[in-house]
Design an enzyme around this catalytic site. Sequence first.
Site: not given
Ligand code: PMP
Length: 374
Positions: A71-72, A197, A233, A320
């Site tokens: 997501g990040t 995840h 990759t 986080c």
């Molecule tokens: N966006 C949202 C809304 C999330 O809840 C999170 C995870 N805390 C992320 C992005 C980041 O995703 P990732 O852990 O896969 O980097």
Amino acid sequence: LETTYLDHAATTPMRAEAVAAMLPFLTDNYGNPSGSHSVSRAARKAVDDARDSLARDLACDPGEIVFTSGGTESNNLAVLGATARASGPGSVVCCAVEHHSVLGAVESKEGTIVGVDGRGVVDLAALEEALSPSVRLVSVMLANNEVGTVEPLSDVARITRERAPGALVHTDAVAAVACLDAARLASCADLVSISAHKFGGPKGIGALLVRSGARLGAVLHGGEQERGRRPGTQHVAGIVGMAAALGVVTAEREVEAERIGALRDRLSKGILASLEGATESTAAETVPSIFNARFAGIEAEDLLLLLDQAGICASAGAACASGALDPSHVLVAMGCSNDEARSAVRFSLGWTTTAADVDHTIEVVPKLVEQLRS
Ligand code: PMP
């Protein structure tokens, strides 16, 4: 001590189907999907099949899926990729309750951050105000990961098309996929972030859906993987596991969302009914899986510690940010004082959550809150 895991918004236990699908690609089937010999071709076929399967579940074309590390990265790629050729203040707009991976990227571009109301819903009038034809990207999440608020994405898209016709609409659907029909709800967006995840897949893999026609510059430099939009990759096992997890989630979503929503309602009623000074953090429509509440007079960190000792895993907003003493930026944007924000705990349910988990939590939480108060 049995574990009661109510932190599915931080991460989810993996689906057995995802683990089983991944194993061959962690053992015998180790090829680099970009090569041309038989070992590579087997890996390439697995990536192609997974891409097809994900595209079906996300109602998009396989060529619109760009695999990322999660997501990040998807959020950074959306914001930085859409503004690669643009600079200057105001070329990108997001809302104040976005995940830090959107907020930080937007801030690095000197973007505009629009507020939310007391429920965490983006202020559409302020958004309209912030838009102009020079805006390149508008990013509003599908559902908030801390309080669960579902954002009015179709309104966001409509206003953006009117006021900033050259802008791409991005939505962070990471917190939405497990329980909402993200394919339908995000159909108005040009760019959609997902992370495996959060829905029973492995960590470290995600995707950015890039609708055909949406112009996105690469952020990383390297090879031609993912049509040059994301070199490196591919994480073959992760991709295969993510597709398997989304397949299960899509097949079960309606039934599961109802089951989880009923458990969430039972949890919120049970806790709020037996405790003075406990308030649900938002009155908005939320994802079925999140119950966020403030407990007047206590620090969430203290409650979480006692809950952990009792085997109950919950969190104070985003994983986080936990450990940091900063109050949740989401609750502060919603108008909470720092003390109020520090008293909030998020319980997030998911596919492994049972009625017994909920009943145990209803029994334990009020006792521990009273204990902390006295
Ligand atoms: N966006 C949202 C809304 C999330 O809840 C999170 C995870 N805390 C992320 C992005 C980041 O995703 P990732 O852990 O896969 O980097």
